[in-house]
Write an enzyme that holds these catalytic residues in place. Structure first.
Site, PDB file in Angstrom:
ATOM      1  N   LYS A 157      40.945  -8.033 -18.145  1.00  0.00           N
ATOM      2  CA  LYS A 157      40.786  -7.516 -16.783  1.00  0.00           C
ATOM      3  C   LYS A 157      41.869  -6.494 -16.452  1.00  0.00           C
ATOM      4  O   LYS A 157      41.759  -5.771 -15.473  1.00  0.00           O
ATOM      5  CB  LYS A 157      40.784  -8.664 -15.782  1.00  0.00           C
ATOM      6  CG  LYS A 157      42.008  -9.537 -15.808  1.00  0.00           C
ATOM      7  CD  LYS A 157      41.830 -10.739 -14.903  1.00  0.00           C
ATOM      8  CE  LYS A 157      43.083 -11.587 -14.965  1.00  0.00           C
ATOM      9  NZ  LYS A 157      43.026 -12.807 -14.258  1.00  0.00           N
ATOM     10  N   GLY A 160      48.236  -6.098 -23.775  1.00  0.00           N
ATOM     11  CA  GLY A 160      49.468  -6.800 -24.149  1.00  0.00           C
ATOM     12  C   GLY A 160      49.721  -8.065 -23.350  1.00  0.00           C
ATOM     13  O   GLY A 160      50.650  -8.814 -23.654  1.00  0.00           O
ATOM     14  N   GLY A 185      45.487 -16.996 -21.452  1.00  0.00           N
ATOM     15  CA  GLY A 185      46.890 -17.174 -21.108  1.00  0.00           C
ATOM     16  C   GLY A 185      47.170 -18.067 -19.918  1.00  0.00           C
ATOM     17  O   GLY A 185      46.456 -19.039 -19.651  1.00  0.00           O
ATOM     18  N   VAL A 223      64.042 -29.928  -4.638  1.00  0.00           N
ATOM     19  CA  VAL A 223      63.718 -29.144  -3.443  1.00  0.00           C
ATOM     20  C   VAL A 223      62.521 -29.811  -2.764  1.00  0.00           C
ATOM     21  O   VAL A 223      61.515 -30.110  -3.411  1.00  0.00           O
ATOM     22  CB  VAL A 223      63.398 -27.678  -3.831  1.00  0.00           C
ATOM     23  CG1 VAL A 223      63.050 -26.860  -2.599  1.00  0.00           C
ATOM     24  CG2 VAL A 223      64.576 -27.057  -4.565  1.00  0.00           C
ATOM     25  N   ALA A 266      54.994 -16.369 -26.933  1.00  0.00           N
ATOM     26  CA  ALA A 266      54.161 -15.277 -27.434  1.00  0.00           C
ATOM     27  C   ALA A 266      53.879 -15.410 -28.926  1.00  0.00           C
ATOM     28  O   ALA A 266      52.739 -15.233 -29.375  1.00  0.00           O
ATOM     29  CB  ALA A 266      54.856 -13.955 -27.152  1.00  0.00           C
ATOM     30  N   HIS A 311      79.611 -10.084 -45.681  1.00  0.00           N
ATOM     31  CA  HIS A 311      80.856 -10.225 -44.928  1.00  0.00           C
ATOM     32  C   HIS A 311      81.338  -8.858 -44.470  1.00  0.00           C
ATOM     33  O   HIS A 311      81.325  -7.914 -45.262  1.00  0.00           O
ATOM     34  CB  HIS A 311      81.926 -10.872 -45.808  1.00  0.00           C
ATOM     35  CG  HIS A 311      83.262 -10.922 -45.124  1.00  0.00           C
ATOM     36  ND1 HIS A 311      83.555 -11.875 -44.175  1.00  0.00           N
ATOM     37  CD2 HIS A 311      84.354 -10.111 -45.215  1.00  0.00           C
ATOM     38  CE1 HIS A 311      84.793 -11.674 -43.726  1.00  0.00           C
ATOM     39  NE2 HIS A 311      85.293 -10.610 -44.340  1.00  0.00           N
TER      40      HIS A 311
HETATM   41  C1  FAD Z   1      59.229 -13.720 -17.475  1.00  0.00           C
HETATM   42  C2  FAD Z   1      58.676 -14.218 -18.772  1.00  0.00           C
HETATM   43  C3  FAD Z   1      59.418 -14.081 -19.927  1.00  0.00           C
HETATM   44  C4  FAD Z   1      58.919 -14.535 -21.135  1.00  0.00           C
HETATM   45  N1  FAD Z   1      59.678 -14.375 -22.254  1.00  0.00           N
HETATM   46  C5  FAD Z   1      59.210 -14.803 -23.445  1.00  0.00           C
HETATM   47  C6  FAD Z   1      59.964 -14.609 -24.625  1.00  0.00           C
HETATM   48  O1  FAD Z   1      61.063 -14.066 -24.594  1.00  0.00           O
HETATM   49  N2  FAD Z   1      59.446 -15.039 -25.795  1.00  0.00           N
HETATM   50  C7  FAD Z   1      58.219 -15.659 -25.859  1.00  0.00           C
HETATM   51  O2  FAD Z   1      57.796 -16.030 -26.951  1.00  0.00           O
HETATM   52  N3  FAD Z   1      57.479 -15.862 -24.751  1.00  0.00           N
HETATM   53  C8  FAD Z   1      57.936 -15.435 -23.552  1.00  0.00           C
HETATM   54  N4  FAD Z   1      57.167 -15.592 -22.427  1.00  0.00           N
HETATM   55  C9  FAD Z   1      55.869 -16.297 -22.559  1.00  0.00           C
HETATM   56  C10 FAD Z   1      54.785 -15.360 -23.116  1.00  0.00           C
HETATM   57  O3  FAD Z   1      54.684 -14.234 -22.294  1.00  0.00           O
HETATM   58  C11 FAD Z   1      53.455 -16.103 -23.195  1.00  0.00           C
HETATM   59  O4  FAD Z   1      53.625 -17.295 -23.917  1.00  0.00           O
HETATM   60  C12 FAD Z   1      52.407 -15.249 -23.903  1.00  0.00           C
HETATM   61  O5  FAD Z   1      52.181 -14.034 -23.227  1.00  0.00           O
HETATM   62  C13 FAD Z   1      51.075 -16.012 -24.009  1.00  0.00           C
HETATM   63  O6  FAD Z   1      50.162 -15.221 -24.685  1.00  0.00           O
HETATM   64  P1  FAD Z   1      48.586 -15.394 -24.488  1.00  0.00           P
HETATM   65  O7  FAD Z   1      47.962 -14.370 -25.355  1.00  0.00           O
HETATM   66  O8  FAD Z   1      48.215 -16.800 -24.648  1.00  0.00           O
HETATM   67  O9  FAD Z   1      48.302 -15.054 -22.939  1.00  0.00           O
HETATM   68  P2  FAD Z   1      48.738 -13.857 -21.993  1.00  0.00           P
HETATM   69  O10 FAD Z   1      49.812 -13.044 -22.548  1.00  0.00           O
HETATM   70  O11 FAD Z   1      48.949 -14.462 -20.647  1.00  0.00           O
HETATM   71  O12 FAD Z   1      47.446 -12.925 -21.962  1.00  0.00           O
HETATM   72  C14 FAD Z   1      46.259 -13.330 -21.369  1.00  0.00           C
HETATM   73  C15 FAD Z   1      45.423 -12.107 -21.025  1.00  0.00           C
HETATM   74  O13 FAD Z   1      44.140 -12.561 -20.598  1.00  0.00           O
HETATM   75  C16 FAD Z   1      43.686 -11.747 -19.523  1.00  0.00           C
HETATM   76  N5  FAD Z   1      42.682 -12.503 -18.789  1.00  0.00           N
HETATM   77  C17 FAD Z   1      42.855 -13.683 -18.118  1.00  0.00           C
HETATM   78  N6  FAD Z   1      41.667 -14.092 -17.612  1.00  0.00           N
HETATM   79  C18 FAD Z   1      40.746 -13.161 -17.965  1.00  0.00           C
HETATM   80  C19 FAD Z   1      39.346 -13.029 -17.767  1.00  0.00           C
HETATM   81  N7  FAD Z   1      38.641 -13.932 -17.104  1.00  0.00           N
HETATM   82  N8  FAD Z   1      38.733 -11.936 -18.268  1.00  0.00           N
HETATM   83  C20 FAD Z   1      39.421 -10.983 -18.953  1.00  0.00           C
HETATM   84  N9  FAD Z   1      40.731 -11.073 -19.179  1.00  0.00           N
HETATM   85  C21 FAD Z   1      41.378 -12.152 -18.707  1.00  0.00           C
HETATM   86  C22 FAD Z   1      44.958 -11.438 -18.737  1.00  0.00           C
HETATM   87  O14 FAD Z   1      44.797 -10.266 -17.971  1.00  0.00           O
HETATM   88  C23 FAD Z   1      45.985 -11.284 -19.866  1.00  0.00           C
HETATM   89  O15 FAD Z   1      46.094  -9.946 -20.251  1.00  0.00           O
HETATM   90  C24 FAD Z   1      57.632 -15.133 -21.194  1.00  0.00           C
HETATM   91  C25 FAD Z   1      56.863 -15.261 -20.036  1.00  0.00           C
HETATM   92  C26 FAD Z   1      57.373 -14.811 -18.840  1.00  0.00           C
HETATM   93  C27 FAD Z   1      56.538 -14.940 -17.606  1.00  0.00           C
END
Ligand code: FAD
Length: 480
Positions: free
Chosen positions: A40, A45, A149, A242, A325, A449
């Site tokens: 969406k 990414g 995600g 809290v 990730a 080293h």
């Molecule tokens: C502030 C922050 C810092 C982080 N730092 C780290 C880090 O340093 N190292 C690490 O490993 N992890 C980190 N994470 C966690 C990491 O971002 C997530 O674990 C990872 O992005 C999960 O990947 P995913 O592919 O499962 O989902 P996501 O990255 O959440 O991607 C899901 C995608 O699905 C799309 N989507 C959802 N519903 C629909 C739908 N119905 N139709 C079409 N598209 C849809 C969304 O738009 C999104 O683009 C961090 C997270 C946050 C919030």
């Protein structure tokens, strides 16, 4: 809504272009499948690239340099008077990094012939996916992968307003340095973003419900990090629940209970960072027969990531396990390889995790407590960075490397690194666990080293059980 008469047919349709979905798409395409990936968000990414890993690390690195220029350059004999913060430039740099990586994923999709479909997707059952958006479409798929995600979870009495009470998404882009930022939740996201704004000048208070921050980490190492964060000026309150909030005159007042006493905190911004919940709603999962865990809303999957609906798979933050990730990407690759008949799998025992505070805390495998809970005799070897020549040259000597081994076999069970570039140093430890290495294996590996990696070698040497190692050399190799 007009939908084209004949649905497009794919071998694999992926919902979500985060690090789970886009990596799965690329691997599947490389293995010869016709793949479509729906998101969406036009900026490919997912959370990681747009509002997670990458922008948070960009802000951590920039704020660290600002802090060093202001407070530490003088120790190297570099005088830089009048260091000033240009927050708009810092935010613009972060946005440029994100955009270049968004474009990188789009380029890889094109090069690997993955079709990107922009819109919101949901399952229609029987291998069909409906996409709603500017160009509605129906896609037919031999297999479907759910990779939608997660999103920030709110507290019922403290809903996000996008301005004063915010999630990590807004806390990555404050256009002014908050005077006082309260972080509710002492997990890694809260501590990383709390560190960013503390370095840039905010007063930062962290309120954690549990008796310690980072409860999933090795207790000894997490406690050392806690002390360093307090030294940096973060006001960390553990065992603090809290209970209520009030917004008045540009301020938010939080009521809390700390060790049986009522306390209150007032701030101009509150970051609620109490966890994330899976994006499993409105996906048509019930229609398709995909079952969710009742308590968490996460999608239930088998060992091959197949959901309760045959032909529908799920990965990443949407399913059980740490929300990381690289975990999502590993699972995406495993599904693509499984569909191609290659038997992909994920080794969760060797899944690294990193907290990008200063010092960084990077870990893989069992904590000392977990290792002892298994009932086996354990050994622990440590090396402080204060003993490292390279760390001294870097003026970055906080922290240590801790190696936990099985005392009988010398096998490495876990490695915990708190210190400079811990995120990069951990790679050796992850490889060690992946190859079922012993402490002796690491100790006998030659480390250059002077380098920070010598501390990993020294900690392994300290854990190495010499007598069993000699016995092992004449024993048949352990079965893998
Ligand atoms: C502030 C922050 C810092 C982080 N730092 C780290 C880090 O340093 N190292 C690490 O490993 N992890 C980190 N994470 C966690 C990491 O971002 C997530 O674990 C990872 O992005 C999960 O990947 P995913 O592919 O499962 O989902 P996501 O990255 O959440 O991607 C899901 C995608 O699905 C799309 N989507 C959802 N519903 C629909 C739908 N119905 N139709 C079409 N598209 C849809 C969304 O738009 C999104 O683009 C961090 C997270 C946050 C919030």
């Amino acid at each position: 809504m007009r939908v084209s008469a004949m649905p497009d047919h794919y071998d694999l349709v992926i919902l979500g272009a985060g690090p789970g979905g886009y990596v799965a798409a690329l691997r599947a395409a490389q293995l010869g499948m016709k793949v479509a990936c729906v998101d969406k968000d036009r900026n490919l990414g997912g959370t990681c690239l747009n509002v997670g890993c990458i922008p948070s690390k960009a802000m951590l690195d920039s704020s660290e340099l600002y802090y060093l220029a202001k407070n530490r350059f003088g120790r190297h004999g570099i005088q830089v008077g009048g260091v000033e913060l240009d927050l708009p430039r810092m935010l613009a740099r972060k946005a440029e990094i994100v955009k270049s990586l968004n474009d990188g994923v789009a380029f890889l999709f094109k090069r690997n012939k993955v079709t990107f479909v922009h819109g919101t997707a949901r399952l229609l059952g029987k291998g069909m996916v409906r996409v709603e958006g500017e160009r509605p479409a129906e896609l037919e798929a031999a297999a479907i992968l759910l990779a939608t995600g997660s999103e920030p979870a709110a507290l019922p009495f403290l809903p996000f307003d996008g301005n004063q009470v915010v999630s990590s998404t807004e806390a990555l882009s404050f256009t002014r340095v908050p005077e006082h930022l309260i972080v509710v939740g002492g997990g890694y996201i809260g501590l990383e973003l709390g560190s960013v704004w503390r370095r840039l000048g905010s007063k930062v208070t962290v309120l954690e419900f549990l008796p310690k921050i980072l409860p999933a980490n090795d207790a000894e190492v997490a406690l050392i990090l806690h002390k360093h964060l307090v030294k940096q000026g973060l006001d960390v309150h553990t065992s603090t629940k809290v209970t209520a909030a009030d917004r008045k005159g540009g301020k938010v007042t939080l009521q809390a209970e700390k060790e049986g006493k009522k306390v209150s905190f007032e701030a101009d911004k509150v970051l609620v960072s109490v966890g994330r919940r899976p994006c499993s709603a409105n996906l048509g999962l019930e229609t398709a027969g995909v079952r969710l865990e009742e308590r968490t809303g996460k999608v239930v999957v088998s060992g091959t990531f197949e959901t309760t609906a045959p032909g529908v798979y799920a990965i990443g933050d949407l399913i059980a396990g740490p929300m990381l990730a690289h975990k999502a990407s590993e699972e995406g690759i495993a599904v693509a390889e499984h569909l191609a008949g290659k038997g992909g799998h994920v080794n969760y025992a060797a899944l690294p995790s990193v907290i990008y505070t200063h010092p960084e805390l990077a870990a893989v495998g069992l904590t000392e407590e977990q290792a002892r809970e298994t009932g086996r005799a354990c050994k622990v070897g440590k090396c402080p960075f204060a003993a490292s020549g390279r760390a001294k040259c870097l003026d970055d000597t906080e922290g240590l490397v801790k190696v936990v081994t099985d005392a009988e076999t010398d096998r490495v069970l876990g490695v915990h690194i708190l210190g400079p570039r811990a995120s990069d140093l951990l790679a050796e430890a992850v490889l060690a666990l992946e190859f079922r290495a012993t402490a002796e294996d690491i100790a006998r590996t030659c480390h250059s080293h002077p380098s920070l990696s010598e501390a990993v070698g020294e900690a392994a040497r300290a854990a190495w059980s010499v007598a069993p190692a000699v016995v092992r050399r004449f024993s048949p190799p352990e079965k893998r």
